[in-house]
Design an enzyme around this catalytic site. Structure first.
Site, short mmCIF file in Angstrom:
data_model
loop_
_atom_site.label_atom_id
_atom_site.label_comp_id
_atom_site.label_asym_id
_atom_site.label_seq_id
_atom_site.Cartn_x
_atom_site.Cartn_y
_atom_site.Cartn_z
N ASP A 125 0.81 -1.22 0.00
CA ASP A 125 0.00 0.00 0.00
C ASP A 125 0.84 1.27 0.00
OD1 ASP A 125 -2.86 -0.91 0.06
OD2 ASP A 125 -2.07 -2.04 1.75
N TYR B 84 -9.90 -0.78 2.32
CA TYR B 84 -9.44 -0.74 3.71
C TYR B 84 -9.12 0.68 4.18
CZ TYR B 84 -8.87 -5.45 5.57
OH TYR B 84 -9.08 -6.70 6.11
#
Lengths: 697, 697
Positions: B311, B395
């Site tokens: 990420d 998320y």
């Protein structure tokens, strides 16, 4: 037992909840019943406490409290003499004694009064005065001598016939000095009942009295540069009051309901924890408590091996509990429960504000932003905390039972207070068994091992425990089934028998344990309804197999034991812990038996030992910053979906709301910017016309 | 790079702190300098970010910022084309380009603009429309098709020549539906630069479009029974403001000082953390950040192995960061920092309130009661939190850097947001690789592995790391040296070379790591000044050795790596992460080399991988209650004693004060009782005449 025999009438009109601790009136009544039958007792009262209702009767009553027979109200009474104790049960409903068992070779708990009297005994003992003299303390200074009286642990010379304490010795130059900087190197052994010193353990090589203080009282801090001057207050206000209700000792909060019990030994006991799942009251735990502790010290030199306190079984986490102060131990809007015990004379004594119940903001409960349009939901969480703090001589244990809105239950313990210390001679080597935290002060290595007793009722009384380990999938890299090697899964191992359940933590698999109802299958996941125990502070018992601590603290040999439920199996190191030899090991090892009993889809109890190993450092001295330990019980495959979705969000904008410039905004308006005017910004595109599309109440 | 070439004058008068992120003006200036030399570029701007000062120069400047030469202000600039990228460094002080390197076969980060454009591409692609048709979605409903575009991970068919995304496909019946309940079973692959679908991965066995929603917006909750109505507000007020100061981006609080940086990739960067130890400014950490992450998914079925998001390195924890809202993401009195980045056109864009700084009450800091007389001290704690939240498609990662008054530094991450989901056919078996969290919705097993990069300066730049394991003492039970078997100690293993430092977590020994200055010996304990890393959520990397994730995420193979410091070694999975094959493994495995380099008393960097393994459950759906992970950096043998002793206590009574009925009482007067008048009680004996013997300010 001194005092006159009184005839009380049991106040039946009061109808205490069957889980309620005994009231002062009930304590008096129980004692009166015993006196009526046995007359003036020569013995000390050791405990008068609720004898908890039989589970079967209690479960029956809980199904229909208005119509089913109320479990009989019983008191357990322990009295203790020089070489015997009586273990009794008194039927308070019918005013009669059900059990009055004489036991020998067992020692019940040391009481605060026992501990508080010990200093007086050692101060006037000639041999103690002599030893003090050797260290340079003149007889006229014996009022400057202090001791932390500990149970003796187990001393082979004396066994368990005589009721003993070991006096860990200290000195204070000034009344307000912290004595832990002035440990004395010898250790008197005191006969609790005879109130005399029966021996003194004196080391071969003497250690001189320390001279340098390390204090933490205001005048000392002022002398050391003063207090920090730049801390501005943080106030926590609840203008509309609390969000929980209390009916007797039954607390209701955010779909949880539970009874808050308390006893002299375990302190807080939570009973019949249930969750209201959209109108369906679902049982979670029948009973939850800290059942035992052991704090072994790691110095093998004589007589430090005796330092391995069972703080709950030997002293009582209830007996030692603090009176809590508003705006001090906890902030906000608080409800307290008092605790009532019997003193040695059998009279009720009250500890005010023994249990604190309060709420705290707990930060973000959930959040999501859609990166496409910045539509977002932010919901802040809340927790309810049931807490107590107990002081075990030098140490403080702050115990927080925490309920979360997502139906998670957390146990947090903060360790603070003062390190147990021993004297060090100049140039002496700690040999790695401790740390010189202050000149001449050796704080020995130790472990704090807590035993959490969980009596689950996950959607019913018949439950099963599974061990869950993360595991790589089969098939090597390059194989058809696992070409890129990325397969992994949760490997679940059922504990079918007690023996299978005896297990350790495995950090390498991030091991957890699922407490399941195998009769309840989740409609979506097809997995068993469960609560998962997530516990990461799980050191192994460092004292070796076959040694004294290992024998006495059978529960601490493994992280997990699961047993079949039996009434009265509450105390995993035995009912009467002081001066047990560990031969045989009492409590849990007895109940484990040959380990063949089935725990598969049975009424079970899970015993979990967790804690930490503490290698002291100067930063822990002269008073320790609180060190937290925490574990979680999390619902898994229990609810249809996230049970906290119906908590009012703080902010919501939907994709259609973003288009129409509408959002729901329930931000806390008390919050503000620290330094300048800065426009609060949501991360939404464009201006928002705040619109409520629903009502809060 | 589109847009006109501008000639800016660098605003030297601004004198940014050398650690400050680039300002909007600096970004414009850097781009202008490049345009001046290279003219209109055909490429997209990928990053314009601070090129951090060389450590040696920076350390020199920090010793005397008014007189030493200020490190040169440099911007790193990345631009990207179809089959190449330029990696540049611009000297902003002198307006010239220092480096302009053309690279091929590497792909820099995917930007938000790249991701945001992908939905439009797939909605109009004939083959995607055809696949939607097979699932029953007519061409006129293509506006109901959504995708979460992920970097491709690595796909052997395409390698790294073409800049690719994989589009994880979803459907929304209604605009406000949560799409994650409607996953589609096929996966288009999109060429980011060509803006077209180049392939579609279609499973052999098709999975029908789901029909049952699971939503969490207000109208859905209202329809499902409405919101809880019994939650009353908790307000947090700081009437006198905050206890921290901010000078530029340097924050001072409770003896801590540090610079709050921020970049597009790591998000928050904390630099030059120091502690004022009674006037002595002691260095702790030169730099601290989350340097990388990997989120491998555990389903080996094609093409789910491609789901292993880095990420930070692939998308950027800064680029994805949220604008935070007052009284919403955080409560109390807040200071925010904005974040400024360059967009694809090279123009500066601002994310308002990207970083939040605020204080919170943190409960009891320390407490002790003397059981003899109930004299007591209770001091409440405070923490300072520097936080950001970033959204990685489904998320949310909430990152909290927390400073405590006892000089502990904590990193807490809360995981919330929405599970990545895939379609399930009725009756399909998850094979254990995932969980059916909602009918027809498979949430795959995954890990969240974070890499904390710690560049320590514990009392200086030369530090050494020791592994600390609890260990039993030698000698069997019954032996002279360990008669009762209770000996235990902290076994310390020095990491002398890089190779020795490559190590895993060991739960069975409660392993920790001490970052020591071996040149500084504590005067009491005679041990090295250190900060101890206490981290208990340390799963091992479950994807297997030699597999794709193992190769690409070299940093995640072990919990600890220690390397010798080198400028520019910031990104442990490589500088340009998307579409790396892992052959060779970039970043940390390169820097480890043959592992023979000395890390004993050197300028070192510690890389710590921690996180959790997530086996989803229905409770995590449709939006996850925040799940916390936490680690601590604790001072050990660093301070002479508990550094928080000078925090003003809430309540103190000394033994002499108890006798004289005096105490110091600074309890929060806002706290009150929940239900009735109940006398607040201190646990002191007798009435207290409150007396202040010292002044607060």
């Amino acid at each position: 037992m001194p005092g006159e025999s009184n005839t009380h009438i049991y106040p039946v009109q009061a109808h205490p909840h069957p889980f309620d601790p005994l009231s002062a009136t009930e304590i008096e009544y129980a004692i009166a019943i015993i006196r009526k039958q046995h007359g003036q007792l020569r013995y000390s009262c050791n405990a008068v406490s609720l004898s908890e209702p039989k589970k079967a009767e209690m479960l029956a009553w809980l199904t229909a409290p208005d119509t089913k027979p109320r479990p009989r109200r019983e008191a357990e009474v322990v009295v203790v003499g020089v070489d015997l104790l009586y273990d009794g049960i008194v039927d308070l409903d019918n005013g009669k004694i059900l059990k009055w068992e004489k036991l020998q070779g067992l020692q019940p708990m040391i009481m605060m009064e026992d501990l508080q009297g010990t200093e007086k005994i050692i101060r006037t003992d000639p041999k103690v005065i002599e030893q003090c003299g050797i260290l340079g303390i003149p007889p006229e200074d014996m009022h400057k001598i202090y001791c932390d009286p500990w149970t003796i642990g187990y001393d082979e010379r004396y066994g368990n016939k005589v009721r003993l304490q070991q006096a860990l010795m200290y000195y204070r130059q000034s009344l307000d000095d912290s004595q832990y900087s002035f440990p004395l190197d010898f250790c008197p052994i005191v006969d609790t009942e005879a109130k005399k010193v029966i021996a003194i353990d004196v080391p071969k090589v003497r250690r001189p009295l320390n001279t340098i203080a390390s204090n933490y009282n205001p005048k000392d801090i002022e002398a050391d540069g003063g207090y920090r001057k730049d801390l501005k207050p943080i106030n926590i206000t609840q203008p509309e009051g609390v969000s929980f209700t209390v009916d007797g000792r039954v607390v209701n909060w955010q779909n949880f309901s539970f009874h808050v019990g308390f006893n002299h030994r375990e302190g807080i006991v939570l009973n019949n924890i249930t969750y209201n799942d959209k109108g369906n009251i679902r049982p979670l735990f029948y009973r939850m408590s800290l059942a035992e502790m052991v704090v072994p010290y790691g110095n093998p030199e004589y007589p430090h091996h005796r330092k391995h306190a069972f703080d709950l079984g030997e002293y009582g986490g209830g007996y030692m509990t603090n009176s809590l102060a508003l705006g001090c131990d906890c902030k906000g809007v608080i409800h307290y429960f008092d605790a009532v015990f019997a003193n040695k004379a059998g009279a009720p004594i009250t500890i005010k504000n023994a249990v604190c119940i309060h709420e705290e903001d707990s930060g973000i409960l959930f959040k999501h932003t859609d990166f496409r349009d910045d539509s977002a939901i932010i919901t802040r969480g809340r927790k309810l905390i049931v807490s107590q703090i107990f002081t075990a001589a030098n140490y403080e244990y702050c115990v927080y039972w925490i309920f979360h809105q997502d139906a998670t239950i957390q146990l947090e313990i903060r360790l603070t207070g003062i390190l147990n210390t021993y004297a060090m001679a100049p140039g002496e080597d700690t040999n790695g068994w401790g740390t010189e935290v202050h000149p001449g002060v050796n704080a020995h290595n130790h472990q704090h091992l807590f035993c959490l007793r969980l009596d689950p009722q996950i959607d019913g009384q018949k439950n099963t425990v599974f061990q869950v380990d993360s595991a790589c999938g089969p098939g090597e890299v390059g194989s058809a089934e696992n070409k890129h090697g990325n397969a992994f899964y949760a490997q679940k191992t059922k504990y079918s028998t007690v023996k299978e359940s005896i297990s350790d933590y495995d950090g390498s698999t991030s091991r957890t344990w699922d407490i399941c109802n195998t009769n309840k299958i989740h409609p979506y996941s097809k997995k068993y309804a469960s609560y998962k125990l997530v516990s990461r502070e799980v050191p192994r018992l460092l004292p070796k197999e076959g040694g004294l601590v290992w024998k006495r603290a059978g529960f601490a040999r493994h992280a997990i034991h699961v047993t079949k439920y039996a009434d009265n199996q509450l105390h995993p190191a035995g009912r009467h812990v002081p001066q047990t030899s560990g031969e045989p090991s009492l409590g849990l090892p007895e109940w484990v038996g040959d380990g063949t009993e089935s725990i598969d889809n049975e009424d079970i109890v899970l015993w979990h030992t967790f804690g930490l190993t503490h290698f002291p450092a100067p930063e822990d001295y002269p008073i320790m910053p609180a060190e937290p330990i925490s574990l979680l019980l999390r619902p898994r495959h229990f609810f249809l979906r996230n049970p906290a979705l119906d908590v009012m969000p703080t902010y919501v904008s939907t994709p259609s709301g973003v288009k129409e410039k509408m959002a729901i905004d329930k931000r806390d308006k008390e919050s503000r910017l620290a330094f300048e005017e800065q426009k609060a910004y949501y991360g939404t595109k464009g201006e928002i016309n705040k619109v409520e599309t629903f009502t809060n109440k």
